[in-house]
Design an enzyme around this catalytic site. Structure first.
Site, PDB file in Angstrom:
ATOM      1  N   SER A  34      34.957  32.670  43.628  1.00 53.58           N
ATOM      2  CA  SER A  34      34.605  31.171  43.288  1.00 53.58           C
ATOM      3  C   SER A  34      34.150  30.591  44.414  1.00 53.58           C
ATOM      4  O   SER A  34      34.746  30.751  45.567  1.00 53.58           O
ATOM      5  CB  SER A  34      35.829  30.612  42.595  1.00 53.58           C
ATOM      6  N   GLU A  39      40.815  42.697  34.998  1.00 48.52           N
ATOM      7  CA  GLU A  39      41.713  41.475  35.264  1.00 48.52           C
ATOM      8  C   GLU A  39      42.689  41.214  34.291  1.00 48.52           C
ATOM      9  O   GLU A  39      43.918  40.977  34.212  1.00 48.52           O
ATOM     10  CB  GLU A  39      40.999  40.282  35.670  1.00 48.52           C
TER      11      GLU A  39
END
Length: 380
Positions: free
Chosen positions: A126, A241
């Site tokens: 991010s 994830e």
């Protein structure tokens, strides 16, 4: 699965989560990542020595445990009050990525230190202008002789303040279309070109960080996949994830719900039909989370939208659980009683879960993914 595997895990945890490690029980969860960092790092190394890190990695890298055995380990770990894992990102995100996409040399270099908990990792995805729109990454990397030179900023980087390495998604070909110009680089954190700044959250803690790369470097060979193939590798990491570790997460959720039920019983709030209905709804929702996770993990074919469905389900459920904690606590739950003004577990749960529907993939993005991959309704 051997019938005594659960007993083996349960006995090992009972024998080892004691003595110097006794203070770790129940610590280090969401909003509490600051707790006992040095002691938790030592605990990770004990887990590694016993072969519990990399449990599901295939031989020769790990124990090659079945899905059922991995589920058992995560369930028993949560049931025993095992502390929040510092090696989670290396074990469950980077390691499977290297096994699937890395070179033999990269696997030999990085998997053993992850398995021994000697090197901790963080995830450099991010950015201020590239959160859910990950393809908009602006961090740049230029190949200069035998090294990549990296400049840019990452944000919301969990555990960057304790990590030794970061896997960084960087733009290596600015002239290429968004997804085509990215590369997946393995970058050491302990160097002059890397600066970490903690971000203080609503809970007053700071497990998230900003990370600034100012002409930071890494070796030319530390790109996973080919240069420019970073989008494929990065999305592969995101698929890992939401794997089997989510079952352990759900066990922790169950413990949070149990604590709320106990508080409701002590306060007499179970006599309130509204509170009782909310608790039943929370219990039913948790069963739905578990059944979806087990169905997805045991499916013969990959579910293209299953991970996004799972994120939508647990994020909303957990956020409502935080609201339920405050409802059960009543007006007193909004007050911090006295110095040193520590949040209660219910207050921490409520405040931290405000972000559940944003981090790890915002709800809106997950709905787009589901529409695209499952329903085919997104206009391209």
């Amino acid at each position: 699965m051997a019938p005594d595997f659960r007993d083996e895990v349960r006995q090992w945890l009972a024998e080892h989560l004691t003595g110097e490690f006794a203070p770790l029980a129940g610590s280090g969860g969401p909003g509490r990542e600051h707790e006992h960092l040095e002691l938790r790092a030592r605990w990770e190394r004990v887990l590694g020595e016993a072969g519990w890190i990399g449990l599901g990695w295939p031989a020769p890298y790990g124990r090659g445990a079945s899905i059922a055995e991995q589920v058992v380990f995560h369930e028993e770990y949560a049931r025993a009050g095992g502390p929040g894992r510092l090696s989670h990102i290396g074990e469950h995100l980077l390691a499977p990525t290297l096994i699937a996409h890395g070179t033999d040399e990269q696997r030999r270099r990085f998997l053993p230190p992850i398995a021994r908990a000697e090197e901790l990792w963080c995830q450099g995805y991010s950015e201020p202008e590239a959160g859910s729109d990950l393809a908009n990454v602006q961090t740049r990397a230029v190949l200069d002789g035998g090294r990549w030179r990296i400049t840019g900023q990452k944000v919301w980087t969990s555990l960057a303040h304790v990590a030794d390495w970061c896997f960084v998604l960087a733009r290596t070909d600015p002239s290429a279309p968004k997804k085509a110009g990215l590369s997946y680089l393995l970058v050491p954190m302990d160097q002059p070109g890397v600066q970490v700044r903690p971000i203080v959250q609503l809970t007053g803690t700071a497990e998230f960080n900003e990370v600034f790369f100012d002409d930071a470097v890494t070796d030319a060979g530390l790109v996973v996949g080919a240069p420019g193939d970073g989008w494929r590798v990065a999305t592969g990491t995101l698929a890992f994830e939401r794997g089997v570790a989510t079952l352990g997460q759900q066990m922790a959720f169950a413990q949070e719900l149990d604590a709320i039920v106990a508080q409701a019983r002590d306060r007499g709030a179970l006599d309130d039909p509204l509170v009782a209905d909310l608790i039943v709804d929370a219990w039913a929702g948790l069963q739905g989370l578990r059944h979806h996770a087990l169905r997805t993990l045991s499916a013969a074919e990959p579910d293209p939208a299953g991970a996004s469905v799972a994120k939508l389900l647990w994020a909303g459920w957990h956020q409502r659980l935080g609201e339920l904690a405050m409802t059960v606590g009543g007006a007193a739950a909004t007050v911090i009683e006295a110095a040193p003004y520590e949040l209660t577990d219910a207050q921490r749960l409520f405040l931290f879960t405000r972000a559940d529907t944003i981090y790890g993939g915002a709800d809106e993005i997950q709905r787009n993914i589901i529409a695209d991959r499952l329903l085919g309704r997104v206009q391209r």
